[in-house]
Design a protein around this motif. Structure first.
Motif, mmCIF file in Angstrom:
data_model
loop_
_atom_site.group_PDB
_atom_site.id
_atom_site.type_symbol
_atom_site.label_atom_id
_atom_site.label_comp_id
_atom_site.label_asym_id
_atom_site.label_seq_id
_atom_site.Cartn_x
_atom_site.Cartn_y
_atom_site.Cartn_z
ATOM 1 N N LEU A 69 -21.546 6.848 -3.141
ATOM 2 C CA LEU A 69 -21.440 6.175 -1.839
ATOM 3 C C LEU A 69 -22.803 6.154 -1.138
ATOM 4 C CD1 LEU A 69 -19.713 4.783 0.287
ATOM 5 C CD2 LEU A 69 -19.162 7.044 1.225
ATOM 6 N N ILE A 70 -23.537 7.256 -1.211
ATOM 7 C CA ILE A 70 -24.885 7.283 -0.625
ATOM 8 C C ILE A 70 -25.760 6.231 -1.301
ATOM 9 C CG2 ILE A 70 -26.996 8.683 -0.437
ATOM 10 C CD1 ILE A 70 -25.110 11.144 -0.090
ATOM 11 N N GLY A 71 -25.642 6.129 -2.631
ATOM 12 C CA GLY A 71 -26.402 5.107 -3.353
ATOM 13 C C GLY A 71 -26.025 3.708 -2.901
ATOM 14 N N ALA A 72 -24.720 3.474 -2.715
ATOM 15 C CA ALA A 72 -24.260 2.152 -2.261
ATOM 16 C C ALA A 72 -24.844 1.824 -0.886
ATOM 17 C CB ALA A 72 -22.731 2.131 -2.216
ATOM 18 N N GLU A 73 -24.858 2.811 0.002
ATOM 19 C CA GLU A 73 -25.425 2.587 1.346
ATOM 20 C C GLU A 73 -26.905 2.233 1.267
ATOM 21 O OE1 GLU A 73 -23.234 5.291 4.581
ATOM 22 O OE2 GLU A 73 -24.023 6.445 2.892
ATOM 23 N N ARG A 74 -27.624 2.909 0.393
ATOM 24 C CA ARG A 74 -29.069 2.622 0.252
ATOM 25 C C ARG A 74 -29.293 1.215 -0.291
ATOM 26 N NH1 ARG A 74 -31.388 8.484 -1.717
ATOM 27 N NH2 ARG A 74 -31.083 9.463 0.290
ATOM 28 N N PHE A 75 -28.480 0.818 -1.274
ATOM 29 C CA PHE A 75 -28.609 -0.544 -1.802
ATOM 30 C C PHE A 75 -28.327 -1.564 -0.698
ATOM 31 C CE2 PHE A 75 -27.944 1.163 -6.223
ATOM 32 C CZ PHE A 75 -29.137 0.685 -6.740
ATOM 33 N N LEU A 76 -27.318 -1.292 0.121
ATOM 34 C CA LEU A 76 -26.974 -2.239 1.191
ATOM 35 C C LEU A 76 -28.110 -2.342 2.217
ATOM 36 C CD1 LEU A 76 -24.769 -4.130 2.259
ATOM 37 C CD2 LEU A 76 -23.934 -2.229 3.660
ATOM 38 N N SER A 77 -28.704 -1.209 2.559
ATOM 39 C CA SER A 77 -29.790 -1.240 3.554
ATOM 40 C C SER A 77 -31.026 -1.971 3.022
ATOM 41 C CB SER A 77 -30.136 0.170 4.017
ATOM 42 O OG SER A 77 -30.697 0.909 2.952
ATOM 43 N N LYS A 78 -31.177 -2.002 1.685
ATOM 44 C CA LYS A 78 -32.302 -2.721 1.080
ATOM 45 C C LYS A 78 -31.951 -4.176 0.778
ATOM 46 C CE LYS A 78 -34.295 1.394 -1.065
ATOM 47 N NZ LYS A 78 -34.519 2.115 -2.328
ATOM 48 N N GLY A 79 -30.705 -4.564 1.072
ATOM 49 C CA GLY A 79 -30.280 -5.944 0.840
ATOM 50 C C GLY A 79 -29.923 -6.252 -0.599
ATOM 51 N N LYS A 80 -29.725 -5.212 -1.424
ATOM 52 C CA LYS A 80 -29.366 -5.416 -2.836
ATOM 53 C C LYS A 80 -27.849 -5.400 -2.959
ATOM 54 C CE LYS A 80 -33.681 -3.487 -4.492
ATOM 55 N NZ LYS A 80 -34.357 -2.459 -5.275
ATOM 56 N N LYS A 81 -27.258 -6.588 -2.864
ATOM 57 C CA LYS A 81 -25.802 -6.720 -2.783
ATOM 58 C C LYS A 81 -25.091 -6.250 -4.050
ATOM 59 C CE LYS A 81 -26.274 -10.534 0.421
ATOM 60 N NZ LYS A 81 -26.127 -11.971 0.639
ATOM 61 N N GLU A 161 -22.112 -0.837 10.166
ATOM 62 C CA GLU A 161 -21.485 0.182 11.017
ATOM 63 C C GLU A 161 -20.137 0.623 10.459
ATOM 64 O OE1 GLU A 161 -22.880 1.820 13.497
ATOM 65 O OE2 GLU A 161 -24.707 0.672 13.156
ATOM 66 N N LYS A 162 -19.356 -0.329 9.959
ATOM 67 C CA LYS A 162 -18.060 0.015 9.360
ATOM 68 C C LYS A 162 -18.260 0.928 8.149
ATOM 69 C CE LYS A 162 -15.496 -4.106 10.728
ATOM 70 N NZ LYS A 162 -14.066 -3.951 10.865
ATOM 71 N N LEU A 163 -19.250 0.613 7.332
ATOM 72 C CA LEU A 163 -19.530 1.429 6.155
ATOM 73 C C LEU A 163 -20.006 2.819 6.566
ATOM 74 C CD1 LEU A 163 -19.698 1.509 3.042
ATOM 75 C CD2 LEU A 163 -22.091 0.818 3.263
ATOM 76 N N LYS A 164 -20.803 2.904 7.620
ATOM 77 C CA LYS A 164 -21.314 4.191 8.085
ATOM 78 C C LYS A 164 -20.165 5.088 8.561
ATOM 79 C CE LYS A 164 -25.186 3.999 10.274
ATOM 80 N NZ LYS A 164 -26.189 3.747 11.330
#
Length: 190
Positions: A69-81, A161-164
């Motif tokens: 999940l932490i990895g998914a959040e990092r990918f999302l913040s970098k715009g890597k869908k 925000e929902k993901l956070k």
């Protein structure tokens, strides 16, 4: 994000923090109940039932899901869908495997005649560990809702925000599992 949306999200975070505080109190009450009633003077005992192999396997999948999940959040913040979707998908898969292993363990105990009414230890075990399993099941539903929201293409900042908020919940579930390992299982397996 408008000022109104920012204030609304801040209120939601505060409210969710209060919710997790209440959940922590509820778990603390059930941990106390478990400690008081375990071991029981008669009937099945923890050392006779618990298996290290089962605990290690289920813990691997649940605790690993926090890292995915932490990895998914990092990918999302970098715009890597694609990376985000794969990370969230693996988190979902690991949580589903954990829940399947928990259900298998419950089924084994019940089929051997060690159900919730066997003694006070079994009753407190099923309430505490069953409540945690229910939280994992709820988290699976929440992740399914996150996938649905992703498909609806809602505003990016709102989705973050929902993901956070979901991330706070999921890490709370993992922390409760670590306490369950220490209080419920480990002292009877060493």
């Amino acid at each position: 994000m408008s000022e109104y949306e920012g204030a609304l999200l801040k209120d939601k975070k505060i409210g969710f923090g209060m919710y997790l505080g209440v959940e922590a109190i509820m778990f603390a009450t059930l941990f106390t109940n478990y400690i008081i009633f375990t071991p029981s003077p008669h009937g099945p005992q923890p050392g006779e039932l618990f298996e290290a192999k089962s605990l290690i396997l289920s813990s691997f999948f649940l605790l690993s899901s926090s890292f995915t999940l932490i990895g998914a959040e990092r990918f999302l913040s970098k715009g890597k869908k694609l990376g985000f979707l794969i990370g969230l998908g693996i988190t979902f898969l690991f949580a589903a495997i954990f829940l399947g292993l928990e259900v298998k363990e419950f089924y084994k105990y019940v089929s051997e005649g060690n159900g919730v009414s066997a003694n006070n230890f079994m009753a407190s075990y099923f309430v505490l560990v069953g409540l945690h399993a229910a939280h994992v099941a709820f988290g699976l539903g929440w992740m399914a809702a996150l996938f649905t929201n992703w498909m609806r293409n809602i505003q990016k900042h709102l989705y973050h925000e929902k993901l956070k908020i979901f991330s706070y919940y999921w890490h709370f579930v993992d922390v409760m599992w670590v306490v369950i390992i220490l209080v419920v299982y480990l002292r009877f397996l060493i």
